[in-house]
Scaffold this active site. Structure first.
Site, PDB file in Angstrom:
ATOM      1  N   ASP A 123       0.869  -1.186   0.000  1.00  0.00           N
ATOM      2  CA  ASP A 123       0.000   0.000   0.000  1.00  0.00           C
ATOM      3  C   ASP A 123       0.901   1.229   0.000  1.00  0.00           C
ATOM      4  OD1 ASP A 123      -2.303   1.798   0.441  1.00  0.00           O
ATOM      5  OD2 ASP A 123      -3.332  -0.038   1.059  1.00  0.00           O
ATOM      6  N   HIS A 145      -2.986   3.154  -4.585  1.00  0.00           N
ATOM      7  CA  HIS A 145      -2.393   2.642  -3.345  1.00  0.00           C
ATOM      8  C   HIS A 145      -1.004   2.051  -3.596  1.00  0.00           C
ATOM      9  CE1 HIS A 145      -5.684   3.180  -0.470  1.00  0.00           C
ATOM     10  NE2 HIS A 145      -6.508   2.869  -1.447  1.00  0.00           N
ATOM     11  N   GLU A 198      -9.943   2.807  -5.082  1.00  0.00           N
ATOM     12  CA  GLU A 198      -9.598   4.208  -4.815  1.00  0.00           C
ATOM     13  C   GLU A 198      -8.421   4.722  -5.641  1.00  0.00           C
ATOM     14  OE1 GLU A 198     -10.890   4.556  -0.162  1.00  0.00           O
ATOM     15  OE2 GLU A 198      -8.947   3.654  -0.523  1.00  0.00           O
TER      16      GLU A 198
HETATM   17  C1  TNX Z   1     -10.810   1.970   2.424  1.00  0.00           C
HETATM   18  S1  TNX Z   1     -11.565  -0.860   1.671  1.00  0.00           S
HETATM   19  C2  TNX Z   1      -9.736   1.299   1.864  1.00  0.00           C
HETATM   20  C3  TNX Z   1      -8.506   1.104   2.642  1.00  0.00           C
HETATM   21  C4  TNX Z   1      -8.594   1.777   3.990  1.00  0.00           C
HETATM   22  C5  TNX Z   1      -9.969   1.533   4.579  1.00  0.00           C
HETATM   23  C6  TNX Z   1     -10.140   2.054   5.969  1.00  0.00           C
HETATM   24  C7  TNX Z   1     -10.602  -0.459   0.567  1.00  0.00           C
HETATM   25  C8  TNX Z   1     -10.642  -1.313  -0.596  1.00  0.00           C
HETATM   26  N1  TNX Z   1      -9.824   0.637   0.672  1.00  0.00           N
HETATM   27  O1  TNX Z   1      -7.395   1.555   1.918  1.00  0.00           O
HETATM   28  O2  TNX Z   1      -7.606   1.271   4.816  1.00  0.00           O
HETATM   29  O3  TNX Z   1     -10.935   2.132   3.752  1.00  0.00           O
HETATM   30  O4  TNX Z   1     -11.345   1.615   6.545  1.00  0.00           O
END
Ligand code: TNX
Length: 617
Positions: free
Chosen positions: A196, A269, A333
């Site tokens: 990440d 990420h 994301e």
């Molecule tokens: C969203 S769930 C994210 C993570 C974060 C998390 C915190 C997801 C696929 N991505 O990168 O750690 O929320 O709750």
């Protein structure tokens, strides 16, 4: 006629009686089995009890042997046919008569002479887990076990638990402890979030900078992400697993019928990789450092041939290390700003006839999927991989609610449900109390987790088949220690296990939380696990209007004690008393009483304190 009536009366009486006696209908087993049939008598486990297995080197037999050895049980395991003379009692592990059992199912038959655990592969292992749960966890294991026939099999083939080791790193020993507790509760997929923005945690031989640079960050944000005044800790942080360690963990999991799914995040990420090899991103004039705070970063992989070569090389090493059919490629994301401003990306989109950056993301994911498919693997991605068109064979992990999972099932793609809104984000808070340790937020109390059903009513029977299972996620931005991981994991993971395994008709929150879980938490404490101590059963944490209030609570953990105290307008603050039986409080007209309760476990762990405001106004 008279005889018939008599017989009927007898049956009714008999069943009422056994029902009333049965305070523990699921025999403390978590997850609750499909069917339990009680029989008369008990099996006496003694030093002369013989262990017999079709093949003693089968994983279930090896596991049971090791377990017994740990408990100082000297009875050796022998292969069928090797037994010399009949022994007092026998415990038999076999795959005989199991062809009618559903996948991963087992049958546990206990008679006064024999315990037969029957199953194939994972099924036999799960039978062993159930048997172990029926043994006492503290006294001598030589005990008597009630006669019973259990037939059991999982509701879903995929029962997963995730762990983020990027935001905070956890040792191999701890990962094994995590796998141990997953195995106890029949979970079979460990989703290992290895990369990440804040750290790359796996050695890749061809790209050594991924660990020499990517596994370290210079410092870490203190407190909440949005709290800029709190600043940074000014302390370097890092950690990674060598390939030897990874192999060790994968083998450890395999011995427990747990598949390890590695996650290599892309295209977003990915800052830790970009900081190691800046040519992976579009903006090569910038300098990069491994992420030091939480939330998203705008620096993402650029869809160049250099990047695809890099990722294919990385994935080749990943495939060598992980036999899992599924490789998780992240996909969540991904900020598209950089792609919007990149001449290279805009050109590529024109050339490939892609109408927007979402389609560019799809192109990215589909190329990686093709590569993995050619190598006999399949991808799992977070639900963002739906945007811009789903890769042809992808499994979707639905985290932003169930929407993505439902859409994927409509398109006949496999789905794993893991919605934050369904209580499956174990980084979320377990209660609304200010006494909870710092967490990301959210609200996922045990009851909410337990109530979750992965099969949405928005799917028809045909589409429901695409729901492969369910998983809870443990993101670790605000979870710096393994103790805290356990606090967030337990007892919620026990509820997850029941969602994943037990038929809906057999679920019962009262039996789960007040009877079975209370037993398991003491067992887990004996095994050295931390957990969130639940508050006393039936303790109110609210305002109540009444003139007479009865405190009537039960311990949420076997062997724990409940303490209470009162204070109020005309009662000065009372010292803590041990709760022994229901207590009645009279509240004078116009006054208020504050009643507090705290649970203390056998090892001295405390629950948060509940507060009941009782008003007679
Ligand atoms: C969203 S769930 C994210 C993570 C974060 C998390 C915190 C997801 C696929 N991505 O990168 O750690 O929320 O709750």
């Amino acid at each position: 006629m008279i005889r018939k009536i008599l017989l009927f009366a007898f049956i009714v009486l008999h069943s009422v009686q056994s029902f009333a006696q049965d305070k523990n209908p699921n025999l403390n087993i978590i997850p609750a089995p499909v069917s339990i049939q009680r029989d008369n008598g008990t099996f006496q486990f003694s030093k002369r009890t013989l262990f017999i297995a079709d093949s003693p080197d089968n994983r279930a037999a090896v596991f049971l042997s090791a377990f017994l050895e740990q408990h100082q049980v000297k009875n050796k395991l022998v292969a069928t046919g090797k037994m010399k003379k009949p022994s007092a009692t026998e415990i038999i592990l076999t795959d005989d008569n199991t062809s009618s059992l559903p996948p991963d199912g087992y049958r546990l038959t206990i008679t006064p002479q024999q315990i037969i655990i029957a199953g194939r592969g994972a099924g036999l292992f799960y039978g062993v887990q159930t048997f172990i749960q029926m043994l006492p966890y503290e006294e001598s294991i030589y005990t008597s076990i009630p006669c019973v026939t259990i037939e059991d099999y999982p509701r879903f083939p995929y029962r997963g638990m995730h762990l983020d080791v990027s935001r905070h790193f956890f040792s191999v020993d701890f990962v094994k402890k995590y796998l141990d507790v997953m195995a106890m509760y029949k979970l079979n997929n460990f989703h290992w979030h290895l990369t990440d923005d804040q750290g790359w945690r796996i050695e890749i031989k061809k790209y050594p900078k991924l660990v020499s640079i990517g596994s370290k960050r210079a410092q870490t944000k203190i407190g909440k992400y949005a709290d800029s005044a709190a600043g940074y800790d000014n302390t370097p942080y890092g950690g990674y697993y060598t390939q030897e360690q990874i192999k060790d963990v994968v083998a450890y999991a395999h011995a427990r019928y747990i598949n390890v799914i590695p996650e290599i995040e892309m295209p977003g990420h990915s800052l830790a990789a970009i900081a190691s090899y800046p040519a992976l991103t579009c903006d090569t004039n910038k300098t990069f450092k491994v992420g030091e705070t939480w939330g998203g970063y705008k620096d993402v992989y650029c869809p160049t041939e250099y990047t695809f070569n890099f990722l294919e090389d990385v994935l080749k090493e990943i495939m060598e290390l992980f036999p899992s059919k599924y490789i998780h490629i992240g996909g969540d994301e991904c900020d598209k700003t950089m792609w919007k401003h990149s001449a290279f990306c805009q050109d590529l989109m024109k050339k490939l006839n892609l109408k927007d950056e979402e389609e560019l993301q799809s192109y990215f994911v589909q190329r990686i999927e093709k590569f993995l498919n050619e190598n006999g693997r399949s991808i799992i991605g977070w639900d963002e991989i739906l945007e811009g068109g789903l890769a042809p064979n992808a499994t979707v992990m639905s985290w932003r609610g169930e929407k993505g999972g439902i859409a994927a099932a409509h398109q006949h793609h496999n789905v794993i449900m893991t919605p934050g809104s369904g209580g499956l984000y174990f980084d979320h808070l377990q209660s609304k109390s200010k006494q909870e340790p710092l967490a990301i937020g959210g609200y996922a109390p045990l009851q909410k987790v337990y109530a979750y059903d992965p099969v949405s009513s928005k799917l028809n029977t045909q589409e429901q088949k695409y729901i492969q299972g369910v998983q809870a996620n443990l993101w670790t931005e605000y979870i710096p220690t393994s103790e805290r991981v356990e606090y967030m994991l337990l007892p919620r993971m026990l509820a997850l296990a029941e969602i994943a395994w037990t038929p809906v008709a057999n679920k019962n929150f009262k039996d789960f939380s007040e009877v079975r879980m209370a037993h398991h938490l003491t067992a887990l404490e004996t095994l050295g696990y931390n957990y969130r101590v639940p508050t006393a059963v039936n303790a109110d944490d609210t305002l109540v209007h009444t003139s007479h209030y009865q405190l009537s609570v039960t311990p949420p953990v076997e062997g724990s004690k409940i303490f209470y105290n009162i204070s109020g307008d005309s009662v000065s603050h009372d010292s803590e008393k041990l709760y022994e039986k229901p207590v009645l409080f009279d509240i004078p007209q116009g006054e208020q009483l504050i009643l507090q309760t705290t649970v203390v476990t056998p090892a001295g762990k405390k629950s948060i304190t509940t507060k009941t405001l009782i008003e007679n106004k």
